[in-house]
Design an enzyme around this catalytic site. Structure first.
Site, PDB file in Angstrom:
ATOM      1  N   ASN A 117      -5.404   6.758  -8.654  1.00 58.61           N
ATOM      2  CA  ASN A 117      -4.425   5.684  -8.487  1.00 58.61           C
ATOM      3  C   ASN A 117      -3.035   6.187  -8.087  1.00 58.61           C
ATOM      4  O   ASN A 117      -2.248   5.443  -7.520  1.00 58.61           O
ATOM      5  CB  ASN A 117      -4.356   4.910  -9.809  1.00 58.61           C
ATOM      6  CG  ASN A 117      -3.099   4.078  -9.920  1.00 58.61           C
ATOM      7  OD1 ASN A 117      -2.984   3.024  -9.285  1.00 58.61           O
ATOM      8  ND2 ASN A 117      -2.140   4.549 -10.691  1.00 58.61           N
ATOM      9  N   VAL A 131      -0.316  15.649  -8.502  1.00 57.53           N
ATOM     10  CA  VAL A 131      -1.649  15.575  -7.868  1.00 57.53           C
ATOM     11  C   VAL A 131      -1.716  16.326  -6.545  1.00 57.53           C
ATOM     12  O   VAL A 131      -2.802  16.513  -5.995  1.00 57.53           O
ATOM     13  CB  VAL A 131      -2.140  14.116  -7.665  1.00 57.53           C
ATOM     14  CG1 VAL A 131      -2.323  13.413  -8.996  1.00 57.53           C
ATOM     15  CG2 VAL A 131      -1.213  13.342  -6.732  1.00 57.53           C
ATOM     16  N   ASP A 188      -0.151  11.779 -15.379  1.00 58.43           N
ATOM     17  CA  ASP A 188       1.017  11.301 -14.639  1.00 58.43           C
ATOM     18  C   ASP A 188       1.917  12.483 -14.297  1.00 58.43           C
ATOM     19  O   ASP A 188       1.924  13.499 -14.990  1.00 58.43           O
ATOM     20  CB  ASP A 188       1.799  10.261 -15.453  1.00 58.43           C
ATOM     21  CG  ASP A 188       2.622   9.344 -14.559  1.00 58.43           C
ATOM     22  OD1 ASP A 188       2.147   8.227 -14.251  1.00 58.43           O
ATOM     23  OD2 ASP A 188       3.727   9.736 -14.144  1.00 58.43           O
ATOM     24  N   VAL A 194       1.965  -5.475  -5.229  1.00 59.77           N
ATOM     25  CA  VAL A 194       2.196  -5.692  -6.659  1.00 59.77           C
ATOM     26  C   VAL A 194       3.587  -5.128  -6.925  1.00 59.77           C
ATOM     27  O   VAL A 194       3.923  -4.063  -6.395  1.00 59.77           O
ATOM     28  CB  VAL A 194       1.149  -4.931  -7.498  1.00 59.77           C
ATOM     29  CG1 VAL A 194       1.460  -4.991  -8.985  1.00 59.77           C
ATOM     30  CG2 VAL A 194      -0.249  -5.477  -7.219  1.00 59.77           C
ATOM     31  N   ILE A 244       0.031  -0.179 -11.920  1.00 59.98           N
ATOM     32  CA  ILE A 244      -1.406  -0.497 -11.935  1.00 59.98           C
ATOM     33  C   ILE A 244      -2.173   0.522 -12.787  1.00 59.98           C
ATOM     34  O   ILE A 244      -3.109   0.169 -13.510  1.00 59.98           O
ATOM     35  CB  ILE A 244      -1.957  -0.513 -10.489  1.00 59.98           C
ATOM     36  CG1 ILE A 244      -1.300  -1.646  -9.681  1.00 59.98           C
ATOM     37  CG2 ILE A 244      -3.476  -0.680 -10.496  1.00 59.98           C
ATOM     38  CD1 ILE A 244      -1.531  -1.534  -8.171  1.00 59.98           C
ATOM     39  N   LYS A 259      -2.943   5.749   3.594  1.00 60.62           N
ATOM     40  CA  LYS A 259      -3.923   4.856   2.963  1.00 60.62           C
ATOM     41  C   LYS A 259      -5.144   4.652   3.868  1.00 60.62           C
ATOM     42  O   LYS A 259      -6.272   4.492   3.382  1.00 60.62           O
ATOM     43  CB  LYS A 259      -3.267   3.527   2.589  1.00 60.62           C
ATOM     44  CG  LYS A 259      -2.255   3.647   1.436  1.00 60.62           C
ATOM     45  CD  LYS A 259      -2.898   4.178   0.147  1.00 60.62           C
ATOM     46  CE  LYS A 259      -1.965   4.070  -1.052  1.00 60.62           C
ATOM     47  NZ  LYS A 259      -2.563   4.564  -2.295  1.00 60.62           N
ATOM     48  N   TYR A 297       2.872   5.758   5.085  1.00 59.03           N
ATOM     49  CA  TYR A 297       2.058   5.167   4.010  1.00 59.03           C
ATOM     50  C   TYR A 297       0.801   4.520   4.597  1.00 59.03           C
ATOM     51  O   TYR A 297      -0.297   4.698   4.068  1.00 59.03           O
ATOM     52  CB  TYR A 297       2.904   4.150   3.244  1.00 59.03           C
ATOM     53  CG  TYR A 297       2.228   3.512   2.060  1.00 59.03           C
ATOM     54  CD1 TYR A 297       2.212   4.150   0.821  1.00 59.03           C
ATOM     55  CD2 TYR A 297       1.608   2.268   2.166  1.00 59.03           C
ATOM     56  CE1 TYR A 297       1.603   3.554  -0.269  1.00 59.03           C
ATOM     57  CE2 TYR A 297       1.004   1.667   1.079  1.00 59.03           C
ATOM     58  CZ  TYR A 297       1.003   2.310  -0.136  1.00 59.03           C
ATOM     59  OH  TYR A 297       0.393   1.722  -1.216  1.00 59.03           O
TER      60      TYR A 297
HETATM   61  C1  1HS Z   1       2.304  -0.860  -1.629  1.00 60.47           C
HETATM   62  C2  1HS Z   1       1.113  -1.669  -1.455  1.00 60.47           C
HETATM   63  O1  1HS Z   1       0.051  -0.864  -1.168  1.00 60.47           O
HETATM   64  C3  1HS Z   1       1.232  -2.768  -0.481  1.00 60.47           C
HETATM   65  S1  1HS Z   1       1.667  -2.301   1.173  1.00 60.47           S
HETATM   66  C4  1HS Z   1       2.828  -3.593   1.586  1.00 60.47           C
HETATM   67  C5  1HS Z   1       2.209  -4.842   2.059  1.00 60.47           C
HETATM   68  S2  1HS Z   1       3.350  -6.089   2.300  1.00 60.47           S
HETATM   69  O2  1HS Z   1       3.220  -7.063   1.196  1.00 60.47           O
HETATM   70  O3  1HS Z   1       4.703  -5.563   2.323  1.00 60.47           O
HETATM   71  O4  1HS Z   1       3.052  -6.707   3.559  1.00 60.47           O
END
Ligand code: 1HS
Length: 251
Positions: free
Chosen positions: A89, A63, A36, A183, A17, A155, A151
């Site tokens: 990002n 980062v 990066d 994605v 992304i 987030k 994760y």
């Molecule tokens: C990595 C990205 O932030 C998405 S988290 C995973 C969501 S799912 O499609 O596996 O339910």
């Protein structure tokens, strides 16, 4: 052009992304500092922008390292004079539920996703007279994603941090968070493989069924949202949580 005369710094700009956003921002007139962890990845994106007659410099930094971030941001500001747009990002996935997750994995997910957003924002702000900070959240901040505990927590922290920053930095700098659905990028591949018990195609199939639109997103579709948030078209938006997710969180 939608970002004419603006200077943007994009972390994790070497792939996925971040690379799509770097290309789109440059195509819309921005000078782009492509940061990066991998030197060659940053260089590749900057070279692609150069070939398309855009302006870009590659920067290498971790980062999670305050000194490296400070140095890279200072180089971007020295090259382009200021920063108008920061796209936080850069991110990393994690492994397992709370029952099995390793402590190191937890620390890394929190460090890259949450602390990285803090460190890059803190370093960029002295160079931002005004402008837009875009944080990368995830649907994982809004719903429980199986076996992705650290994760999800990291987030969630990014979404809360976004609201805090939006309040503290208004009206000078706007701060919004994008919460994309999946994605297919380097970040997602290990998780998708694990979901398919080692079979990537099986993992992808198990994931696509969660998306009412019937497919995963593309880097360009998320970059489109980032472009809007970077531009003055979103001038009344700050503290917003935006979900380009194919309907995943609408269920
Ligand atoms: C990595 C990205 O932030 C998405 S988290 C995973 C969501 S799912 O499609 O596996 O339910």
């Amino acid at each position: 052009m939608r970002l004419d005369g603006k200077v943007a710094l994009i972390t994790g700009g070497g792939s996925g992304i971040g690379q799509a956003a770097a290309l789109q921002f440059a195509a819309q007139g921005a000078a782009v500092a492509v940061l990066d962890l991998r030197e060659e990845a940053a260089a590749e994106t900057a070279a692609l922008i150069g070939k398309a007659d855009g302006r870009a410099i590659p920067l290498t930094a971790n980062v999670t390292d305050a000194a490296q971030v400070q140095d890279a941001v200072a180089r971007a500001a020295a090259e382009f004079g200021r920063i108008d747009v920061l796209y936080n990002n850069a991110g990393i996935g994690s492994k397992g539920s709370v029952a099995v997750a390793e402590e190191d994995d937890w620390d890394l997910a929190m460090s890259v996703n949450a602390k990285g957003t803090f460190l890059c924002s803190r370093a960029a702000l002295p160079h931002m007279e005004s402008g837009s900070i875009i944080n990368q959240g995830s649907v994982a901040a809004l719903v429980g994603v199986p076996n992705f505990a650290a994760y999800c927590a990291a987030k969630g922290a990014v979404v809360a941090l976004t609201r805090s920053m939006a309040v503290d930095l208004a009206p000078r700098v706007r701060v919004n968070v994008i919460c994309p659905g999946t994605v297919y990028t380097p970040l997602m591949e290990p998780m998708l493989r694990a979901r398919g018990d080692g079979d990537l195609e099986a993992g992808l199939a198990k994931t696509v069924v969660k998306y009412p639109i019937g497919r995963l997103g593309t880097p360009e579709e998320i970059a489109n949202v980032a472009l809007f948030l970077a531009s003055d078209e979103s001038s009344f938006m700050t503290g917003s949580v935006i979900t380009p997710d194919g309907g995943m969180t609408a269920q």
